[in-house]
Design a protein around this motif. Structure first.
Motif, PDB file in Angstrom:
ATOM      1  N   THR A  74       0.836  -1.206   0.000  1.00  0.00           N
ATOM      2  CA  THR A  74       0.000   0.000   0.000  1.00  0.00           C
ATOM      3  C   THR A  74       0.865   1.249   0.000  1.00  0.00           C
ATOM      4  OG1 THR A  74      -1.796  -1.123   1.172  1.00  0.00           O
ATOM      5  CG2 THR A  74      -1.767   1.284   1.265  1.00  0.00           C
ATOM      6  N   TRP A  75       1.878   1.280   0.859  1.00  0.00           N
ATOM      7  CA  TRP A  75       2.765   2.447   0.907  1.00  0.00           C
ATOM      8  C   TRP A  75       3.555   2.570  -0.384  1.00  0.00           C
ATOM      9  CZ3 TRP A  75       7.941   3.323   0.252  1.00  0.00           C
ATOM     10  CH2 TRP A  75       8.409   4.590   0.616  1.00  0.00           C
ATOM     11  N   ARG A  76       4.091   1.458  -0.874  1.00  0.00           N
ATOM     12  CA  ARG A  76       4.900   1.513  -2.092  1.00  0.00           C
ATOM     13  C   ARG A  76       4.081   2.002  -3.287  1.00  0.00           C
ATOM     14  NH1 ARG A  76       6.518  -3.995  -2.977  1.00  0.00           N
ATOM     15  NH2 ARG A  76       5.584  -4.704  -1.034  1.00  0.00           N
ATOM     16  N   THR A  77       2.810   1.588  -3.344  1.00  0.00           N
ATOM     17  CA  THR A  77       1.935   2.026  -4.421  1.00  0.00           C
ATOM     18  C   THR A  77       1.627   3.520  -4.298  1.00  0.00           C
ATOM     19  OG1 THR A  77       0.930  -0.171  -4.555  1.00  0.00           O
ATOM     20  CG2 THR A  77      -0.290   1.652  -5.536  1.00  0.00           C
ATOM     21  N   ARG A  78       1.378   3.962  -3.083  1.00  0.00           N
ATOM     22  CA  ARG A  78       1.102   5.392  -2.862  1.00  0.00           C
ATOM     23  C   ARG A  78       2.318   6.235  -3.207  1.00  0.00           C
ATOM     24  NH1 ARG A  78       1.654   7.697   2.270  1.00  0.00           N
ATOM     25  NH2 ARG A  78       1.046   5.748   3.291  1.00  0.00           N
ATOM     26  N   PHE A  79       3.482   5.816  -2.753  1.00  0.00           N
ATOM     27  CA  PHE A  79       4.710   6.550  -3.073  1.00  0.00           C
ATOM     28  C   PHE A  79       4.935   6.590  -4.580  1.00  0.00           C
ATOM     29  CE2 PHE A  79       9.123   6.993  -4.098  1.00  0.00           C
ATOM     30  CZ  PHE A  79       9.618   7.915  -3.199  1.00  0.00           C
ATOM     31  N   ALA A  80       4.765   5.444  -5.238  1.00  0.00           N
ATOM     32  CA  ALA A  80       4.994   5.371  -6.680  1.00  0.00           C
ATOM     33  C   ALA A  80       4.062   6.312  -7.434  1.00  0.00           C
ATOM     34  CB  ALA A  80       4.806   3.931  -7.167  1.00  0.00           C
ATOM     35  N   ALA A  81       2.811   6.416  -6.977  1.00  0.00           N
ATOM     36  CA  ALA A  81       1.857   7.305  -7.639  1.00  0.00           C
ATOM     37  C   ALA A  81       2.264   8.763  -7.471  1.00  0.00           C
ATOM     38  CB  ALA A  81       0.452   7.069  -7.088  1.00  0.00           C
ATOM     39  N   SER A  82       2.646   9.139  -6.254  1.00  0.00           N
ATOM     40  CA  SER A  82       3.073  10.519  -5.994  1.00  0.00           C
ATOM     41  C   SER A  82       4.342  10.850  -6.772  1.00  0.00           C
ATOM     42  CB  SER A  82       3.315  10.718  -4.492  1.00  0.00           C
ATOM     43  OG  SER A  82       2.151  10.503  -3.742  1.00  0.00           O
ATOM     44  N   ARG A 118       1.819  22.550  -7.571  1.00  0.00           N
ATOM     45  CA  ARG A 118       1.548  21.549  -6.543  1.00  0.00           C
ATOM     46  C   ARG A 118       2.133  20.198  -6.929  1.00  0.00           C
ATOM     47  NH1 ARG A 118      -4.562  21.234  -5.062  1.00  0.00           N
ATOM     48  NH2 ARG A 118      -4.049  23.236  -4.114  1.00  0.00           N
ATOM     49  N   ARG A 119       2.204  19.925  -8.221  1.00  0.00           N
ATOM     50  CA  ARG A 119       2.776  18.659  -8.686  1.00  0.00           C
ATOM     51  C   ARG A 119       4.284  18.748  -8.875  1.00  0.00           C
ATOM     52  NH1 ARG A 119       0.784  17.125 -13.832  1.00  0.00           N
ATOM     53  NH2 ARG A 119      -0.081  19.187 -14.259  1.00  0.00           N
ATOM     54  N   THR A 120       4.768  19.878  -9.402  1.00  0.00           N
ATOM     55  CA  THR A 120       6.205  19.958  -9.690  1.00  0.00           C
ATOM     56  C   THR A 120       7.055  20.093  -8.431  1.00  0.00           C
ATOM     57  OG1 THR A 120       6.151  22.377 -10.007  1.00  0.00           O
ATOM     58  CG2 THR A 120       5.801  20.990 -11.953  1.00  0.00           C
ATOM     59  N   VAL A 121       6.468  20.549  -7.326  1.00  0.00           N
ATOM     60  CA  VAL A 121       7.267  20.733  -6.116  1.00  0.00           C
ATOM     61  C   VAL A 121       7.659  19.395  -5.489  1.00  0.00           C
ATOM     62  CG1 VAL A 121       5.351  20.889  -4.477  1.00  0.00           C
ATOM     63  CG2 VAL A 121       7.479  22.144  -4.021  1.00  0.00           C
ATOM     64  N   GLY A 122       6.890  18.336  -5.762  1.00  0.00           N
ATOM     65  CA  GLY A 122       7.290  16.996  -5.314  1.00  0.00           C
ATOM     66  C   GLY A 122       7.176  16.751  -3.820  1.00  0.00           C
ATOM     67  N   ILE A 123       6.189  17.354  -3.172  1.00  0.00           N
ATOM     68  CA  ILE A 123       6.081  17.220  -1.724  1.00  0.00           C
ATOM     69  C   ILE A 123       5.316  15.973  -1.301  1.00  0.00           C
ATOM     70  CG2 ILE A 123       5.079  18.283   0.354  1.00  0.00           C
ATOM     71  CD1 ILE A 123       7.752  19.480  -0.693  1.00  0.00           C
ATOM     72  N   HIS A 124       4.357  15.521  -2.086  1.00  0.00           N
ATOM     73  CA  HIS A 124       3.545  14.386  -1.647  1.00  0.00           C
ATOM     74  C   HIS A 124       4.392  13.136  -1.422  1.00  0.00           C
ATOM     75  CE1 HIS A 124       0.386  17.070  -3.080  1.00  0.00           C
ATOM     76  NE2 HIS A 124      -0.471  16.340  -2.403  1.00  0.00           N
ATOM     77  N   HIS A 125       5.245  12.780  -2.375  1.00  0.00           N
ATOM     78  CA  HIS A 125       6.079  11.597  -2.157  1.00  0.00           C
ATOM     79  C   HIS A 125       7.153  11.869  -1.099  1.00  0.00           C
ATOM     80  CE1 HIS A 125       8.337  13.709  -5.413  1.00  0.00           C
ATOM     81  NE2 HIS A 125       9.380  13.322  -4.712  1.00  0.00           N
ATOM     82  N   SER A 126       7.537  13.123  -0.933  1.00  0.00           N
ATOM     83  CA  SER A 126       8.521  13.464   0.103  1.00  0.00           C
ATOM     84  C   SER A 126       7.933  13.279   1.498  1.00  0.00           C
ATOM     85  CB  SER A 126       8.985  14.915  -0.092  1.00  0.00           C
ATOM     86  OG  SER A 126       9.583  15.089  -1.358  1.00  0.00           O
ATOM     87  N   ILE A 127       6.658  13.608   1.657  1.00  0.00           N
ATOM     88  CA  ILE A 127       5.976  13.345   2.928  1.00  0.00           C
ATOM     89  C   ILE A 127       5.814  11.844   3.125  1.00  0.00           C
ATOM     90  CG2 ILE A 127       3.810  13.657   4.204  1.00  0.00           C
ATOM     91  CD1 ILE A 127       3.518  16.366   2.758  1.00  0.00           C
ATOM     92  N   ASP A 128       5.504  11.132   2.047  1.00  0.00           N
ATOM     93  CA  ASP A 128       5.419   9.669   2.146  1.00  0.00           C
ATOM     94  C   ASP A 128       6.725   9.085   2.682  1.00  0.00           C
ATOM     95  OD1 ASP A 128       2.865   9.751   1.030  1.00  0.00           O
ATOM     96  OD2 ASP A 128       3.580   9.395  -1.008  1.00  0.00           O
ATOM     97  N   ALA A 129       7.849   9.628   2.218  1.00  0.00           N
ATOM     98  CA  ALA A 129       9.151   9.131   2.673  1.00  0.00           C
ATOM     99  C   ALA A 129       9.364   9.378   4.156  1.00  0.00           C
ATOM    100  CB  ALA A 129      10.274   9.783   1.867  1.00  0.00           C
ATOM    101  N   GLY A 130       8.636  10.353   4.720  1.00  0.00           N
ATOM    102  CA  GLY A 130       8.714  10.569   6.164  1.00  0.00           C
ATOM    103  C   GLY A 130       8.274   9.343   6.943  1.00  0.00           C
ATOM    104  N   GLU A 131       7.322   8.583   6.407  1.00  0.00           N
ATOM    105  CA  GLU A 131       6.886   7.352   7.054  1.00  0.00           C
ATOM    106  C   GLU A 131       8.013   6.319   7.016  1.00  0.00           C
ATOM    107  OE1 GLU A 131       2.756   6.234   5.742  1.00  0.00           O
ATOM    108  OE2 GLU A 131       2.889   8.186   4.738  1.00  0.00           O
ATOM    109  N   ARG A 132       8.659   6.210   5.869  1.00  0.00           N
ATOM    110  CA  ARG A 132       9.789   5.274   5.757  1.00  0.00           C
ATOM    111  C   ARG A 132      10.908   5.650   6.719  1.00  0.00           C
ATOM    112  NH1 ARG A 132      13.874   3.094   6.099  1.00  0.00           N
ATOM    113  NH2 ARG A 132      14.999   1.780   4.585  1.00  0.00           N
TER     114      ARG A 132
END
Length: 343
Positions: free
Chosen positions: A137-145, A178-192
């Motif tokens: 689930t996390w890997r899929t969410r990160f990959a999408a972001s 909002r997309r080019t700044v790349g924050i969504h996957h960066s926040i996801d990495a906070g979980e990792r």
């Protein structure tokens, strides 16, 4: 607009105690992987001090994980600087490499990249470790972001290559940024970085969706303000101040003031929503452990808002007064002194 523009942030975030240890190993990795290929490129990269950014945005990662996060952190920044406006074929190569970067998390970890260059080889190695221990689930969410970010970057390069970078309206630019700044996957990495995962029902809740978007807006607009002089020097119109100046026909000073106001409004709304997180947890009937993970997820957002801000104030990447190889490259129409898209 100077790099040292200040914002009043209501939270302070720590800096990793492993900064020195991880920085040394990260810089050696960057050189060994061919992500910098010249003395000038290495000096320029060091001036950005990306290790400090990673240490501020992922302060609780272990020493070894901090190295991995720094290694990953470098890839998006180095890839972003590969566009050369003087070469029209460059946009096609960037799109090809971006597609490879997008599909890497969708393949079995460690799969040899089909498009080979320093960026893709490095990302294959990093993803194998970054994804280790995380759920599908996390890997899929990160990959999408991650995929949305890279697709937006490719769109940005394509617009610039066709001379259309300055045609977006303010509304279109805000959504694009909002997309080019790349924050969504960066926040996801906070979980990792701390070995937890925010429950899926929380990630899907409208409150959390809006909070993540507002964090991306806040960070993106702050970055636009701090990087404006550098981007203006490069002739880069992908900047909130430049869009406001063009669309409203106002002075640069007025555009900068409006950009500042828009940024503080985004932050204000984010904080209002953050205060409603406990109610969301009650609404979803979360367990004590799930609530803890939600709290850690909110902290991951805070770390990014404040940590990225503190780093941007001092990073050589945004120092408009700095002279050196990067300035020479930019004036020649290049984003980087080293080519990382060819073998």
């Amino acid at each position: 607009m100077p790099q040292d523009v200040r914002f009043e942030l209501p939270f302070r975030t720590p800096v990793s105690e492993h900064l020195g240890y991880a920085r040394e190993r990260h810089l050696r990795w960057v050189w060994d992987m061919g992500l910098v290929r010249s003395k000038a490129g290495f000096e320029e990269y060091q001036s950005w001090d990306l290790p400090q950014a990673a240490a501020r945005t992922y302060p609780y990662a272990s020493a070894d994980d901090m190295v991995v996060l720094m290694n990953w952190f470098s890839l998006a920044f180095l890839f972003d600087d590969q566009f050369d406006a003087g070469r029209p074929d460059r946009a096609d190569r960037i799109a090809e490499v971006a597609r490879e970067l997008i599909v890497t998390p969708l393949r079995p970890a460690g799969t040899t990249p089909r498009v080979v260059c320093p960026i893709t080889v490095a990302w294959t190695e990093v993803w194998s470790t970054l994804s280790d221990g995380m759920s599908l689930t996390w890997r899929t969410r990160f990959a999408a972001s991650w995929g949305r970010f890279l697709a937006a970057h490719t769109e940005e390069v394509d617009l610039a290559a066709h001379g259309l970078a300055g045609t977006l309206s303010l509304e279109e630019y805000a959504e694009f940024r909002r997309r080019t700044v790349g924050i969504h996957h960066s926040i996801d990495a906070g979980e990792r970085s701390r070995g937890f995962e925010v429950p899926p029902q929380v990630q899907a809740h409208p409150l959390m969706v809006r909070m993540r978007d507002l964090a991306a807006d806040t960070i993106g607009f702050m970055n636009d303000i701090h990087s404006f002089e550098r981007e203006k020097r490069r002739g880069d119109g992908h900047n909130l101040i430049a869009v406001l100046h063009r669309e409203r026909g106002c002075s640069w000073e007025e555009a900068a003031a409006e950009a500042y106001r828009m940024t503080t409004e985004c932050l204000k709304e984010y904080l209002e929503l953050e205060a409603r997180v406990p109610h969301m947890c009650d609404e979803l009937g979360l367990t004590a452990t799930q609530r803890l993970h939600v709290q850690m997820g909110v902290e991951a957002i805070q770390h990014w808002i404040n940590g990225n801000y503190e780093w941007a104030l001092v990073s050589g990447r945004y120092n408009a007064a700095k002279e050196g190889p990067a300035v020479t490259a930019e004036l020649a129409g290049k984003g980087s002194v080293d080519d990382l898209l060819t073998v």
